[in-house]
Scaffold this motif. Structure first.
Motif, mmCIF file in Angstrom:
data_model
loop_
_atom_site.group_PDB
_atom_site.id
_atom_site.type_symbol
_atom_site.label_atom_id
_atom_site.label_comp_id
_atom_site.label_asym_id
_atom_site.label_seq_id
_atom_site.Cartn_x
_atom_site.Cartn_y
_atom_site.Cartn_z
ATOM 1 N N LEU A 123 0.694 -1.011 -0.144
ATOM 2 C CA LEU A 123 0.040 -0.015 -0.138
ATOM 3 C C LEU A 123 0.887 1.438 0.110
ATOM 4 O O LEU A 123 1.957 1.281 0.355
ATOM 5 C CB LEU A 123 -0.869 -0.011 1.118
ATOM 6 C CG LEU A 123 -2.032 -1.274 1.318
ATOM 7 C CD1 LEU A 123 -2.711 -0.992 2.504
ATOM 8 C CD2 LEU A 123 -2.714 -1.160 0.269
ATOM 9 N N ARG A 149 0.572 3.913 5.285
ATOM 10 C CA ARG A 149 -0.272 2.848 5.590
ATOM 11 C C ARG A 149 -0.930 2.744 6.731
ATOM 12 O O ARG A 149 -0.432 3.559 7.879
ATOM 13 C CB ARG A 149 0.750 1.764 5.402
ATOM 14 C CG ARG A 149 1.746 1.643 4.343
ATOM 15 C CD ARG A 149 2.507 0.236 4.239
ATOM 16 N NE ARG A 149 3.437 0.287 2.951
ATOM 17 C CZ ARG A 149 4.978 0.488 3.325
ATOM 18 N NH1 ARG A 149 5.195 0.980 4.620
ATOM 19 N NH2 ARG A 149 5.761 0.430 2.539
ATOM 20 N N LEU A 206 -7.965 -3.571 0.082
ATOM 21 C CA LEU A 206 -7.661 -2.630 1.265
ATOM 22 C C LEU A 206 -7.568 -1.304 0.406
ATOM 23 O O LEU A 206 -8.253 -0.263 1.037
ATOM 24 C CB LEU A 206 -6.366 -2.701 1.907
ATOM 25 C CG LEU A 206 -6.391 -3.956 2.850
ATOM 26 C CD1 LEU A 206 -4.959 -4.260 3.497
ATOM 27 C CD2 LEU A 206 -7.179 -3.499 4.114
ATOM 28 N N HIS A 207 -7.143 -1.406 -0.711
ATOM 29 C CA HIS A 207 -7.224 0.037 -1.446
ATOM 30 C C HIS A 207 -8.391 0.588 -2.147
ATOM 31 O O HIS A 207 -8.860 1.570 -1.787
ATOM 32 C CB HIS A 207 -6.278 -0.291 -2.893
ATOM 33 C CG HIS A 207 -6.143 1.121 -3.656
ATOM 34 N ND1 HIS A 207 -5.665 2.313 -3.442
ATOM 35 C CD2 HIS A 207 -6.512 1.486 -4.857
ATOM 36 C CE1 HIS A 207 -5.580 3.084 -4.276
ATOM 37 N NE2 HIS A 207 -6.511 2.656 -5.179
ATOM 38 N N ARG A 234 -11.372 -0.656 -0.856
ATOM 39 C CA ARG A 234 -12.386 -0.437 -0.108
ATOM 40 C C ARG A 234 -12.096 0.554 1.193
ATOM 41 O O ARG A 234 -12.180 0.087 2.335
ATOM 42 C CB ARG A 234 -12.886 -1.669 0.556
ATOM 43 C CG ARG A 234 -13.586 -2.833 -0.478
ATOM 44 C CD ARG A 234 -14.835 -2.085 -1.010
ATOM 45 N NE ARG A 234 -15.609 -1.601 -0.221
ATOM 46 C CZ ARG A 234 -16.691 -2.328 0.260
ATOM 47 N NH1 ARG A 234 -17.056 -3.607 0.106
ATOM 48 N NH2 ARG A 234 -17.482 -1.845 1.388
ATOM 49 N N ARG A 235 -11.480 1.389 0.733
ATOM 50 C CA ARG A 235 -10.960 2.580 1.654
ATOM 51 C C ARG A 235 -12.001 3.007 2.584
ATOM 52 O O ARG A 235 -11.848 3.425 3.816
ATOM 53 C CB ARG A 235 -10.265 3.694 1.078
ATOM 54 C CG ARG A 235 -8.603 3.305 0.731
ATOM 55 C CD ARG A 235 -7.935 4.447 -0.069
ATOM 56 N NE ARG A 235 -8.548 4.457 -1.348
ATOM 57 C CZ ARG A 235 -8.177 5.351 -2.225
ATOM 58 N NH1 ARG A 235 -7.217 5.930 -2.371
ATOM 59 N NH2 ARG A 235 -8.779 5.330 -3.524
ATOM 60 N N ASP A 236 -13.215 2.845 2.081
ATOM 61 C CA ASP A 236 -14.682 3.376 2.660
ATOM 62 C C ASP A 236 -14.709 2.650 3.865
ATOM 63 O O ASP A 236 -15.339 3.313 5.115
ATOM 64 C CB ASP A 236 -15.857 3.268 1.793
ATOM 65 C CG ASP A 236 -15.964 1.835 1.527
ATOM 66 O OD1 ASP A 236 -15.393 1.294 0.591
ATOM 67 O OD2 ASP A 236 -17.243 1.300 1.819
ATOM 68 N N PHE A 275 -12.726 2.146 6.277
ATOM 69 C CA PHE A 275 -12.136 2.482 7.337
ATOM 70 C C PHE A 275 -12.886 3.704 7.987
ATOM 71 O O PHE A 275 -12.462 4.153 9.125
ATOM 72 C CB PHE A 275 -10.677 3.088 6.780
ATOM 73 C CG PHE A 275 -9.923 2.192 6.705
ATOM 74 C CD1 PHE A 275 -8.804 1.585 7.728
ATOM 75 C CD2 PHE A 275 -9.479 1.583 5.466
ATOM 76 C CE1 PHE A 275 -7.941 0.619 7.386
ATOM 77 C CE2 PHE A 275 -8.419 0.455 5.203
ATOM 78 C CZ PHE A 275 -7.792 -0.044 6.051
#
Length: 213
Positions: free
Chosen positions: A58, A62, A165-166, A168-170, A172
């Protein structure tokens, strides 16, 4: 009959301020997003090394990776490798008492398990019961436990978790509806409040069958 779990009686409090407070109590950075993986800290089975590698892909800054679970004589090598790839301040590795794991679920933004197979995967239920989004390898047991609440990828492939992870940053951010929905799912499918009567029926049926013999 599904395994039964003691799930929280109330929906989780997962506001940004609540997560930051939980991190402060654990002694980890308050403002930094936190990815949690719970299990044996090893390359075998739980594949913590895969999670480390994927987070290292990432862009910076990070998220912090917390690896919480049992350790053996080979765990330190993996922890040292994680610190080399993520930075000394980029990973936390601790072995804690079972009753203290809940604090880490409260502090985390996302739960990840790198394993490609599980007999059941109780940590999935624990994470969902705490309201956490669960990122999981796409396999039958994972689908059975996490249902539509899981976020799936092919974790046998390098880069798959990093892409999730990139993309679906929503996950977080704050999502009170999603947090409650995941808690309700875990409680409704695996909580003792939902299963106790079914277990009683199963034991009664077994006892009645034994008497008839």
């Amino acid at each position: 009959m599904p395994y039964g779990f003691t799930t929280p009686d109330r929906p989780p409090e997962r506001s940004t301020s609540a997560r930051q407070s939980a991190r402060r109590k654990l002694g980890v950075p308050e403002e930094r997003p936190l990815v949690l993986s719970v299990g044996w800290i090893a390359r075998e089975h739980k594949r913590m090394d895969y999670v480390v590698d994927e987070i290292s892909k990432l862009d910076e800054p990070r998220p912090l990776l917390a690896m919480i679970g049992a350790m053996d004589e080979n765990s330190q090598e993996l922890i040292d490798e994680a610190r080399m790839k993520l930075g000394a301040d980029g990973v936390v590795a601790r072995s804690v008492k079972p009753e203290d794991v809940a604090a880490w679920y409260s502090a985390a933004d996302i739960f990840v398990l790198g394993s490609l197979s599980e007999g059941f995967g109780r940590v999935y239920v624990e994470a969902l019961g705490a309201g956490l989004p669960v990122l999981c390898h796409d396999f039958p047991v994972g689908r059975y436990v996490n249902g539509e609440e899981g976020v799936y990828g092919d974790f046998s492939v390098s880069g798959a978790l990093a892409r999730l992870l990139h993309e679906r940053r929503d996950l977080f951010g704050e999502d009170f509806e999603g947090d409650r929905r995941r808690w309700e799912y875990a409680r409704g499918k695996f909580g003792w409040s939902a299963l106790s009567s079914e277990y009683r029926k199963m034991f009664q049926s077994a006892a009645d069958g034994a008497r008839r013999k």
